[in-house]
Design a protein around this motif. Structure first.
Motif, PDB file in Angstrom:
ATOM      1  N   ALA A  27      -0.466   5.222 -11.220  1.00 30.89           N
ATOM      2  CA  ALA A  27       0.604   4.341 -10.751  1.00 30.89           C
ATOM      3  C   ALA A  27       0.769   4.441  -9.239  1.00 30.89           C
ATOM      4  O   ALA A  27       0.972   3.429  -8.556  1.00 30.89           O
ATOM      5  N   MET A  28       0.673   5.645  -8.708  1.00 29.94           N
ATOM      6  CA  MET A  28       0.781   5.820  -7.262  1.00 29.94           C
ATOM      7  C   MET A  28      -0.368   5.124  -6.542  1.00 29.94           C
ATOM      8  O   MET A  28      -0.162   4.443  -5.532  1.00 29.94           O
ATOM      9  N   SER A  29      -1.574   5.268  -7.066  1.00 32.53           N
ATOM     10  CA  SER A  29      -2.735   4.626  -6.451  1.00 32.53           C
ATOM     11  C   SER A  29      -2.596   3.110  -6.463  1.00 32.53           C
ATOM     12  O   SER A  29      -2.877   2.445  -5.465  1.00 32.53           O
ATOM     13  N   ALA A  30      -2.157   2.576  -7.585  1.00 28.56           N
ATOM     14  CA  ALA A  30      -1.984   1.126  -7.686  1.00 28.56           C
ATOM     15  C   ALA A  30      -0.920   0.638  -6.714  1.00 28.56           C
ATOM     16  O   ALA A  30      -1.081  -0.398  -6.061  1.00 28.56           O
ATOM     17  N   LYS A  37      -2.959  -3.514   0.817  1.00 31.01           N
ATOM     18  CA  LYS A  37      -4.003  -4.532   0.700  1.00 31.01           C
ATOM     19  C   LYS A  37      -3.874  -5.623   1.775  1.00 31.01           C
ATOM     20  O   LYS A  37      -4.868  -5.997   2.394  1.00 31.01           O
ATOM     21  N   PRO A  38      -2.659  -6.126   2.047  1.00 26.09           N
ATOM     22  CA  PRO A  38      -2.552  -7.146   3.102  1.00 26.09           C
ATOM     23  C   PRO A  38      -2.983  -6.634   4.475  1.00 26.09           C
ATOM     24  O   PRO A  38      -3.535  -7.383   5.267  1.00 26.09           O
ATOM     25  N   ALA A  40      -5.371  -4.485   5.104  1.00 26.86           N
ATOM     26  CA  ALA A  40      -6.827  -4.416   5.133  1.00 26.86           C
ATOM     27  C   ALA A  40      -7.454  -5.803   5.214  1.00 26.86           C
ATOM     28  O   ALA A  40      -8.524  -5.970   5.782  1.00 26.86           O
ATOM     29  N   GLN A  41      -6.772  -6.795   4.661  1.00 29.07           N
ATOM     30  CA  GLN A  41      -7.335  -8.143   4.633  1.00 29.07           C
ATOM     31  C   GLN A  41      -6.835  -9.018   5.775  1.00 29.07           C
ATOM     32  O   GLN A  41      -7.408 -10.060   6.036  1.00 29.07           O
ATOM     33  N   GLY A  42      -5.802  -8.619   6.437  1.00 29.57           N
ATOM     34  CA  GLY A  42      -5.175  -9.467   7.450  1.00 29.57           C
ATOM     35  C   GLY A  42      -5.892  -9.442   8.778  1.00 29.57           C
ATOM     36  O   GLY A  42      -6.933  -8.814   8.972  1.00 29.57           O
ATOM     37  N   SER A  43      -5.311 -10.136   9.726  1.00 25.22           N
ATOM     38  CA  SER A  43      -5.902 -10.245  11.055  1.00 25.22           C
ATOM     39  C   SER A  43      -5.751  -8.946  11.843  1.00 25.22           C
ATOM     40  O   SER A  43      -6.396  -8.774  12.866  1.00 25.22           O
TER      41      SER A  43
END
Length: 62
Positions: A27-30, A37-38, A40-43
């Motif tokens: 649960a902690m990892s999730a 996640k945003p 890592a994927q963002g600008s």
């Protein structure tokens, strides 16, 4: 010579407590993945990479 210590547990862990621990860790990892996640994927990552490239160019000129 150094004395070795015994790293084995004195009492065995029962299956139920192991499953609970794994559930908490999962649960902690999730939660952490969802939270970051945003980033890592963002600008922000693109900006950081551009900053590193500029620093590399300046370092190669020096």
């Amino acid at each position: 010579m150094t004395k070795r210590t015994n790293n084995r547990r004195q009492t065995p862990i029962n299956i139920e407590s192991r499953q609970k621990r794994r559930a908490v860790q999962s649960a902690m990892s999730a939660g952490l993945r969802t939270r970051f996640k945003p980033l890592a994927q963002g600008s922000k990552m693109d900006d950081f990479m551009a900053l590193l490239e500029r620093a590399d160019r300046k370092a190669s000129k020096a």
